[in-house]
Design a protein around this motif. Structure first.
Motif, PDB file in Angstrom:
ATOM      1  N   MET A   1      38.065  48.974  46.096  1.00 34.39           N
ATOM      2  CA  MET A   1      36.636  48.807  46.304  1.00 34.39           C
ATOM      3  C   MET A   1      35.896  49.160  45.011  1.00 34.39           C
ATOM      4  N   ILE A   2      34.946  48.341  44.683  1.00 33.31           N
ATOM      5  CA  ILE A   2      34.047  48.602  43.567  1.00 33.31           C
ATOM      6  C   ILE A   2      32.642  48.589  44.147  1.00 33.31           C
ATOM      7  N   ASP A   3      31.972  49.734  44.090  1.00 39.05           N
ATOM      8  CA  ASP A   3      30.636  49.852  44.693  1.00 39.05           C
ATOM      9  C   ASP A   3      30.634  49.342  46.134  1.00 39.05           C
ATOM     10  N   GLU A   4      31.660  49.759  46.887  1.00 39.02           N
ATOM     11  CA  GLU A   4      31.799  49.445  48.312  1.00 39.02           C
ATOM     12  C   GLU A   4      32.128  47.979  48.600  1.00 39.02           C
ATOM     13  N   VAL A   5      32.492  47.202  47.586  1.00 39.63           N
ATOM     14  CA  VAL A   5      32.870  45.798  47.784  1.00 39.63           C
ATOM     15  C   VAL A   5      34.346  45.652  47.425  1.00 39.63           C
ATOM     16  N   PRO A   6      35.147  45.051  48.311  1.00 37.95           N
ATOM     17  CA  PRO A   6      36.565  44.863  47.993  1.00 37.95           C
ATOM     18  C   PRO A   6      36.739  44.033  46.717  1.00 37.95           C
ATOM     19  N   LEU A   7      37.682  44.438  45.903  1.00 38.73           N
ATOM     20  CA  LEU A   7      37.906  43.781  44.623  1.00 38.73           C
ATOM     21  C   LEU A   7      38.245  42.303  44.784  1.00 38.73           C
ATOM     22  N   ASP A   8      39.023  41.954  45.810  1.00 42.18           N
ATOM     23  CA  ASP A   8      39.354  40.535  45.992  1.00 42.18           C
ATOM     24  C   ASP A   8      38.106  39.709  46.309  1.00 42.18           C
ATOM     25  N   VAL A   9      37.140  40.294  46.982  1.00 44.57           N
ATOM     26  CA  VAL A   9      35.889  39.599  47.297  1.00 44.57           C
ATOM     27  C   VAL A   9      35.098  39.354  46.011  1.00 44.57           C
ATOM     28  N   ILE A  10      35.077  40.346  45.139  1.00 43.29           N
ATOM     29  CA  ILE A  10      34.373  40.202  43.858  1.00 43.29           C
ATOM     30  C   ILE A  10      34.992  39.069  43.045  1.00 43.29           C
ATOM     31  N   VAL A  11      36.299  39.098  42.905  1.00 40.11           N
ATOM     32  CA  VAL A  11      36.982  38.093  42.092  1.00 40.11           C
ATOM     33  C   VAL A  11      36.831  36.704  42.716  1.00 40.11           C
ATOM     34  N   HIS A  12      36.977  36.626  44.044  1.00 40.94           N
ATOM     35  CA  HIS A  12      36.837  35.331  44.722  1.00 40.94           C
ATOM     36  C   HIS A  12      35.426  34.761  44.564  1.00 40.94           C
ATOM     37  N   SER A  13      34.419  35.619  44.597  1.00 37.45           N
ATOM     38  CA  SER A  13      33.044  35.124  44.466  1.00 37.45           C
ATOM     39  C   SER A  13      32.809  34.495  43.094  1.00 37.45           C
ATOM     40  N   LEU A  14      33.516  34.973  42.081  1.00 33.16           N
ATOM     41  CA  LEU A  14      33.378  34.422  40.734  1.00 33.16           C
ATOM     42  C   LEU A  14      34.285  33.220  40.491  1.00 33.16           C
ATOM     43  N   TYR A  15      35.402  33.172  41.213  1.00 33.30           N
ATOM     44  CA  TYR A  15      36.403  32.108  41.055  1.00 33.30           C
ATOM     45  C   TYR A  15      36.836  31.571  42.420  1.00 33.30           C
ATOM     46  N   PRO A  16      35.925  30.926  43.159  1.00 35.69           N
ATOM     47  CA  PRO A  16      36.261  30.486  44.517  1.00 35.69           C
ATOM     48  C   PRO A  16      37.392  29.449  44.574  1.00 35.69           C
ATOM     49  N   ASN A  17      37.605  28.707  43.530  1.00 30.08           N
ATOM     50  CA  ASN A  17      38.657  27.685  43.528  1.00 30.08           C
ATOM     51  C   ASN A  17      40.038  28.238  43.197  1.00 30.08           C
ATOM     52  N   HIS A  18      40.119  29.517  42.858  1.00 29.89           N
ATOM     53  CA  HIS A  18      41.410  30.136  42.524  1.00 29.89           C
ATOM     54  C   HIS A  18      42.111  30.720  43.759  1.00 29.89           C
ATOM     55  N   HIS A  19      41.451  30.746  44.896  1.00 32.27           N
ATOM     56  CA  HIS A  19      42.034  31.244  46.157  1.00 32.27           C
ATOM     57  C   HIS A  19      42.559  32.676  46.017  1.00 32.27           C
ATOM     58  N   LEU A  20      41.694  33.567  45.551  1.00 33.30           N
ATOM     59  CA  LEU A  20      42.083  34.957  45.326  1.00 33.30           C
ATOM     60  C   LEU A  20      41.617  35.888  46.438  1.00 33.30           C
ATOM     61  N   ASP A  21      40.884  35.359  47.410  1.00 35.56           N
ATOM     62  CA  ASP A  21      40.454  36.210  48.520  1.00 35.56           C
ATOM     63  C   ASP A  21      41.662  36.544  49.390  1.00 35.56           C
ATOM     64  N   GLY A  22      41.679  37.750  49.879  1.00 41.51           N
ATOM     65  CA  GLY A  22      42.798  38.178  50.722  1.00 41.51           C
ATOM     66  C   GLY A  22      43.891  38.900  49.960  1.00 41.51           C
ATOM     67  N   LEU A  23      43.809  38.937  48.624  1.00 42.06           N
ATOM     68  CA  LEU A  23      44.788  39.728  47.877  1.00 42.06           C
ATOM     69  C   LEU A  23      44.600  41.197  48.228  1.00 42.06           C
ATOM     70  N   ILE A  24      45.679  41.951  48.167  1.00 32.86           N
ATOM     71  CA  ILE A  24      45.639  43.354  48.580  1.00 32.86           C
ATOM     72  C   ILE A  24      46.001  44.259  47.409  1.00 32.86           C
ATOM     73  N   PRO A  25      45.590  45.522  47.453  1.00 32.91           N
ATOM     74  CA  PRO A  25      45.935  46.457  46.382  1.00 32.91           C
ATOM     75  C   PRO A  25      47.448  46.660  46.281  1.00 32.91           C
ATOM     76  N   THR A  26      47.898  46.948  45.097  1.00 31.81           N
ATOM     77  CA  THR A  26      49.321  47.217  44.873  1.00 31.81           C
ATOM     78  C   THR A  26      49.638  48.662  45.272  1.00 31.81           C
ATOM     79  N   ILE A  27      49.428  48.953  46.530  1.00 31.22           N
ATOM     80  CA  ILE A  27      49.707  50.289  47.064  1.00 31.22           C
ATOM     81  C   ILE A  27      51.218  50.454  47.176  1.00 31.22           C
ATOM     82  N   LEU A  28      51.725  51.534  46.642  1.00 40.49           N
ATOM     83  CA  LEU A  28      53.169  51.711  46.572  1.00 40.49           C
ATOM     84  C   LEU A  28      53.844  51.713  47.930  1.00 40.49           C
ATOM     85  N   ASP A  29      53.174  52.218  48.956  1.00 42.27           N
ATOM     86  CA  ASP A  29      53.774  52.232  50.294  1.00 42.27           C
ATOM     87  C   ASP A  29      54.024  50.827  50.828  1.00 42.27           C
TER      88      ASP A  29
END
Length: 132
Positions: free
Chosen positions: A1-29
């Motif tokens: 989250m960046i300023d309460e907005v999920p990072l994938d949402v931020i990236v997708h809003s700038l690059y909607p044709n790249h299909h980056l929404d729904g990506l998840i953090p690289t959480i080790l678990d």
């Protein structure tokens, strides 16, 4: 989250044709393969002045072989800065040779602004991702 907005949402809003929404953090678990987990952990815990950190991954397999978002982390003068963000372009052969190849071939997402963090807050969020 960046300023309460999920990072994938931020990236997708700038690059909607790249299909980056729904990506998840690289959480080790969430990463099953021990070598992948060790690699990501080493990048999260790195104190190099400049490091290529895998930060978002495809949720389908939770591994480093699919869509992988990289941030170039720069540490200087008491701050931590995500200088730029991009999509890792490593081939299957690159990854078979070494996970250290991650971040060496990147399609930089120029519309994503750099982001600056205070070390204490940044390290606190990183600890949540690696579950220390």
């Amino acid at each position: 989250m960046i300023d309460e907005v999920p990072l994938d949402v931020i990236v997708h809003s700038l690059y909607p044709n790249h299909h980056l929404d729904g990506l998840i953090p690289t959480i080790l678990d969430w990463i099953d393969e021990p070598r992948e987990k060790a690699f990501v952990r080493s990048r999260y815990l790195s104190f190099k002045q400049r490091e290529m950190l895998p930060i978002l991954m495809c949720p389908d397999d939770c591994d480093l072989w699919c869509t992988l978002i990289i941030v170039e982390v720069v540490r200087f003068e008491g701050i931590i800065k995500w200088e730029r963000m991009g999509i890792d372009q490593c081939t299957r052969e690159d990854l078979i040779n070494s996970f250290e190849n991650i971040g060496t071939k990147v399609e930089w997402l120029e519309k994503v602004p750099s982001m600056t963090f205070q070390p204490e807050e940044y390290d606190s969020q990183i600890r949540k991702l690696i579950r220390e």
